[in-house]
Design an enzyme around this catalytic site. Structure first.
Site, PDB file in Angstrom:
ATOM      1  N   HIS A   1       0.847  -1.195   0.000  1.00 47.30           N
ATOM      2  CA  HIS A   1       0.000   0.000   0.000  1.00 47.30           C
ATOM      3  C   HIS A   1       0.879   1.240   0.000  1.00 47.30           C
ATOM      4  O   HIS A   1       1.948   1.277   0.613  1.00 47.30           O
ATOM      5  CB  HIS A   1      -0.926   0.000   1.219  1.00 47.30           C
ATOM      6  CG  HIS A   1      -2.011   1.018   1.137  1.00 47.30           C
ATOM      7  ND1 HIS A   1      -1.803   2.351   1.436  1.00 47.30           N
ATOM      8  CD2 HIS A   1      -3.319   0.918   0.768  1.00 47.30           C
ATOM      9  CE1 HIS A   1      -2.928   3.017   1.271  1.00 47.30           C
ATOM     10  NE2 HIS A   1      -3.865   2.173   0.860  1.00 47.30           N
TER      11      HIS A   1
ATOM     12  N   GLU B   1      -3.755   2.599  -7.130  1.00 45.92           N
ATOM     13  CA  GLU B   1      -4.188   3.665  -6.225  1.00 45.92           C
ATOM     14  C   GLU B   1      -3.327   4.900  -6.473  1.00 45.92           C
ATOM     15  O   GLU B   1      -2.201   4.981  -5.980  1.00 45.92           O
ATOM     16  CB  GLU B   1      -4.090   3.212  -4.768  1.00 45.92           C
ATOM     17  CG  GLU B   1      -2.836   2.394  -4.427  1.00 45.92           C
ATOM     18  CD  GLU B   1      -2.537   2.364  -2.947  1.00 45.92           C
ATOM     19  OE1 GLU B   1      -3.454   2.624  -2.156  1.00 45.92           O
ATOM     20  OE2 GLU B   1      -1.380   2.110  -2.588  1.00 45.92           O
TER      21      GLU B   1
END
Length: 254
Positions: free
Chosen positions: A99, A169
């Site tokens: 992430h 993302e």
């Protein structure tokens, strides 16, 4: 999207949620009804402190349980670390790795992300590998290059449709309320698909690519209709079952 790529809507609670938040897990389990089950997979990734209790409440509902990170080592002197085996033991089936918050704030490299993918595989977990550019990289025209590098260098050999999910993302869109245009999303997702094909051949056509970055009930339908978008990695909007289920319901049937 080919029929073989089943939509996945995943929720990342990040460092949010106390025991009282298990009520949202229960509501999520109750709301994942037959219509939703027919069109998509639903995954929730609460903090590690809630995993075992969440697994108990999700049992039999069809909602999948994920972890937010795993250590690359299987066990040992890694204070504060959580191994893939520990996650599996808690009832987890998937785990987010790479992430942007960990890549940026904890300086996790592509090599570390790859090691975590391998660790997840060792215990039968499905890794969701995150890639994406910062605002500075985007403004410099480097978005495609950055994402291409991350995909190439974060993925080990042997990736298949059944053992890998990618999540794009754009870092500048996470938690900001800003979202890229559908054309921008299509461009990056198409790039990711091309890179996957160059690495894994025809197998790449079955690998799901999620979009993550300020996904909400009011923009989900538009984002999920973009070519090569196979679902969403949802942040803040996944904390409340009503919002998370609204995103799932807004997702077009394939």
């Amino acid at each position: 999207m080919p029929a073989s790529r089943r939509v996945l809507i995943a929720g990342n609670w990040k460092m949010n949620g106390l025991k009282s938040s298990l009520a949202e897990i229960e509501a999520l389990a109750a709301g994942y009804d037959g219509d939703l089950k027919a069109k998509l997979d639903l995954l929730v990734c609460p903090p590690a402190t809630l995993l075992i209790s969440a697994a108990e409440r999700l049992a039999g509902s069809g909602v999948q349980l994920g972890g937010q990170n795993c250590h690359p080592a299987p066990a040992g002197a890694h204070t504060g670390g959580i191994s893939a085996e520990m996650l599996k033991d808690a009832g987890v089936t998937s785990v987010i790795v790479g992430h942007s918050e960990r890549r940026t704030n904890l300086s996790e490299s592509d090599a570390v992300v790859m090691a975590k993918v391998k660790a997840a595989w060792c215990f039968g977990l499905l890794p969701i590998v995150c890639v994406g550019e910062t605002a500075e990289e985007r403004d410099a025209g480097e978005a495609v290059g950055v994402v291409t590098r991350q995909v190439h260098q974060s993925l080990p050999e042997g990736c298949t449709a059944s053992n890998l999910v990618i999540a794009y993302e754009p870092v500048w869109a996470i938690g900001t309320g800003r979202t890229p245009t559908p054309e921008d999303v299509a461009n990056i997702h198409g790039t990711i698909r091309s890179v996957l094909r160059s690495q894994f051949g025809a197998e790449a056509d079955g690998i799901r690519i999620l979009y993550g970055g300020s996904v909400k009930p009011d923009n989900a339908a538009t984002l999920m209709a973009v070519a090569d978008v196979d679902g969403a990695l949802v942040g803040g909007a996944s904390l409340k079952a009503a919002d998370f289920l609204a995103i799932a319901r807004a997702t077009p049937a394939r």
